[in-house]
Design an enzyme around this catalytic site. Structure first.
Site: not given
Ligand code: BDP
Length: 717
Positions: A381, A307, A409, A376, A226, A340
């Site tokens: 997630d 996001e 996390e 990922k 981010n 990504r």
């Molecule tokens: C999620 C997290 C967030 C990350 C996002 C990501 O909660 O903080 O910014 O993934 O990977 O798991 O971009």
């Protein structure tokens, strides 16, 4: 009086000897206690032979060996530029004619660009030991491997180890913000002191790079996905250049995250449209500026249209258009773009776990050669357990990287113990069947299915300013393990646990085997007490610590827990078969068959793929509700067993480290109970069934757990 002071002094020294804050990680080099072994080693290593004016990486290797041998053997081994004695330890590359003459060409080929060869040779009636590689980086990795060999007290006789990394770019991804908070970071603040850089440089920069190098990690993305565009401004780039300079002698290259809207935010342009020539020109000159300051800059990591992050779709363009824009700017300097695939759209109402494939698979073949799409391990997630991401099997014409999360996390942050290699290996070893059986994710990523350069593996870092680097002392094992697996994904979880335990806690067999077991079982324990049987995304909202199966009413349905468990009076779970969302349809037919039928679907993915009645008959013969309850109970039992196992080591581990871990394991056992009680009470409202025999009654009513509001949880702003 004097005697008293002397005794006090002695006591202080004794206490210090028993205290250890964990700063030294796995690079402790404490003196080997076994006198005979130490003497044997010392007799076999008489001098370190290093060419005159060595390259910076070979100089690092030399210094590491000198320090390591001084610690382990208690002697200062002399450094010379030509071998003079029996027992010489010879460092170098085949440029050296003698090394060239004793190393077979096949070994040189096998060592490749970064691999190394450790070999003990008969020479002139005695012996020499080689640490050789084709390039300086390999010499450095070889030096660390040699010291690891001694730390693990392995014999030098017959030493013959050739090792080469399977993946080219082995990267840490730091989710570090410029204000030094860390997104999902639980070990203090960011190591990068932006305000003080470039003039003032913390000694930790070197220690960090050295730790990375000891594992063979060769790159680090310094900033959060981010992203903040400021990092690409001149003053910040000068700070980045200072870090790059500190890291360079350890073979660690820097990368940055690029905010897609940077041309507007810091470049004064009206648009960031990837097809606009002025935007392309801006990125080209920005890249030029970066390489002037940092000639070995690695490239950009980008999170776009995910996001709320800006991206090419803001202009009606595709991810490929966006990635290629940056790739073209970086190509002349051999930089790469890591783009990504963690995307899910605010407007798409389809099952979130399907959306990466929906968006990316159609773009297969459209990315430039210096673009790597980073995926990922799971399709949702970083949950305690997910099936592998099907996208790995869906882009045969694209370079694909795997992104693993070292920071925990969803696995109890740095408060709980969860040794992650078993999770990572489930993904790496998963067979996509994309080009027939054996098309594992590891083989796709490392380029053995289809030759792909560059090959990339990334781990979201768990480091911070805490003295022990990772918050939980035992979480150091995850940093260690990520590095080792990035080097060679065929290492087993047990092998790495054993190695790390010996390096970190010494050779005592009871300590090592207790730790190995503790580590190896811990991830499954977390699964059991938090999200068993394929449950996922039922954590507390925001900070993600602890249970929250009741989480509903968020700005997006796919940010709630109820969206993912769908519990009601009829049952629980998501139907992701063809009758439901058909996320299963994104996998190979082999998996569709194995997972599509609840009778054959393994328990661990049951509620991920199926929605089942509470009285569904499980493989164990129990009904689903009872099985669920017993899994939660098992997790609690295991968390308590971990505590007992650790306590069995009292007196064998220094007090500081012992207490540190004991406190955290106690908290974990309590947290496990809270998870169990909260989830079972919540689901019981729907199942309307009693807790089966063997499950402890909850400590509090459901309303108690629902009222818990944790504040100031690390890693969450
Ligand atoms: C999620 C997290 C967030 C990350 C996002 C990501 O909660 O903080 O910014 O993934 O990977 O798991 O971009």
């Amino acid at each position: 009086m004097r005697i008293l002071r002397f005794i006090l002094l002695l006591l202080t020294f004794a206490a210090l000897a028993r205290a250890d804050d964990g700063y030294r990680l796995w690079l402790r080099y404490d003196r080997i206690a076994d006198d005979a072994l130490r003497a044997r080693y010392a007799a076999s290593i008489s001098e370190i032979v290093v060419p005159e004016n060595p390259s910076p990486l070979v100089a690092s290797a030399r210094d590491e060996l000198v320090a390591g041998l001084r610690g382990l053997l208690g002697v200062k081994v002399p450094v010379v530029s030509r071998a003079t004695r029996d027992g010489a330890l010879v460092l170098g590359t085949p440029d050296d004619p003698w090394i060239y003459s004793v190393v077979r060409e096949s070994d040189q080929r096998a060592a490749g660009v970064e691999g190394y060869l450790l070999r003990r040779l008969a020479h002139d009636g005695g012996h020499r030991t080689l640490i050789v590689a084709n390039r300086p980086a390999g010499v450095l990795y070889g030096a660390f491997a040699f010291l690891r060999h001694l730390q693990r007290q392995q014999p030098l006789e017959g030493l013959d180890l050739l090792s080469a990394p399977k993946i080219e770019r082995r990267l840490l991804n730091h989710w570090d913000n410029l204000d030094r908070t860390i997104e999902r970071g639980y070990a203090g603040f960011s190591l990068w002191e932006w305000f003080y850089l470039p003039d003032i440089r913390s000694p930790r920069y070197r220690d960090y790079a050295r730790a990375c190098a000891s594992l063979g990690l060769n790159g680090t993305v310094l900033t959060n996905v981010n992203a903040n565009a400021q990092i690409l401004t001149r003053p910040y780039l000068e700070k980045v250049a200072a870090l790059a300079e500190e890291f360079r002698p350890w073979g660690l290259r820097v990368y940055l995250t690029a905010r897609f809207s940077a041309p507007m935010e810091i470049g004064g342009l009206k648009t960031a449209d990837p097809l606009d020539p002025s935007v392309a020109a801006w990125w080209q000159s920005k890249v030029e500026e970066i390489y002037e300051l940092i000639p070995d800059f690695g490239g950009f990591l980008v999170k776009a249209n995910s996001e709320g992050q800006p991206g090419p779709q803001d202009y009606g363009r595709t991810h490929a258009d966006g990635a290629n824009l940056l790739a073209d700017a970086l190509a002349p300097r051999n930089g790469i773009v890591i783009w990504r695939a963690f995307v899910y759209s605010p407007s798409n109402t389809d099952d979130r776990v399907k959306q990466a494939v929906t968006e990316f698979a159609p773009l297969d073949g459209q990315f430039r050669d210096n673009v790597v799409v980073q995926i990922k391990n799971g399709p949702l997630d970083f949950f305690p357990r997910e099936p592998f991401s099907p996208l790995f099997g869906r882009m045969p014409q694209t370079r694909l990287a795997i992104e693993l999360q070292i920071t925990q996390e969803y696995l109890g942050h740095s408060t709980q113990l969860a040794y992650l290699p078993p999770l990572w290996k489930e993904a790496l070893d998963a067979d996509t069947f994309a080009s027939g059986p054996g098309t594992t994710i590891a083989r796709i990523v490392d380029g053995s299915v289809k030759l792909q350069h560059p090959s990339v593996i990334a781990g979201v870092a768990n480091t911070g300013t805490d003295r022990n680097w990772t918050g939980h002392l035992l979480a150091q094992s995850n940093w260690y393990a990520f590095g080792r697996l990035a080097w060679d994904h065929s290492f087993t979880s047990a092998q790495i646990a054993d190695e790390w335990a010996r390096l970190t806690f010494g050779p005592d067999e009871k300590v090592v085997s207790t730790l190995r077991q503790l580590l190896l079982g811990s991830r499954e324990t977390v699964v059991n007490y938090s999200m068993p049987l394929g449950l996922h995304h039922i954590q507390a909202e925001g900070h993600h610590y602890g249970p929250g199966p009741w989480v509903a009413d968020r700005p997006r349905a796919d940010w709630t827990a109820v969206y993912y468990h769908r519990a009601d009076a009829h049952g629980i779970g998501v139907d992701r078969t063809a009758r439901g969302t058909n996320a299963l349809g994104q996998y190979a037919p082999e998996w569709q068959r194995a997972w599509g039928d609840p009778q054959t679907c393994p328990d661990e993915f049951l509620l991920w793929f199926h929605r089942l009645p509470w009285d569904f008959r499980m493989k164990s013969g129990r009904i689903l509700w009872d099985e669920l309850c017993l899994r939660y109970q098992q997790g609690v039992d295991e968390a308590r067993a971990m505590q007992r196992a650790w306590h069995s080591l009292r007196g064998q581990i220094d007090d500081e480290r012992f207490t540190h871990v004991a406190q955290r394991l106690a908290r974990q056992a309590q947290d496990a109970r809270d998870w169990r009680d909260a989830c079972l009470l919540y689901f019981q409202q729907f199942s309307q069934r009693p807790l089966p025999a063997g499950v402890e009654p909850p400590a509090h009513p459901l309303s108690y757990y629902q009222s818990i509001k944790l504040r100031h949880v690390p890693g969450h702003n």
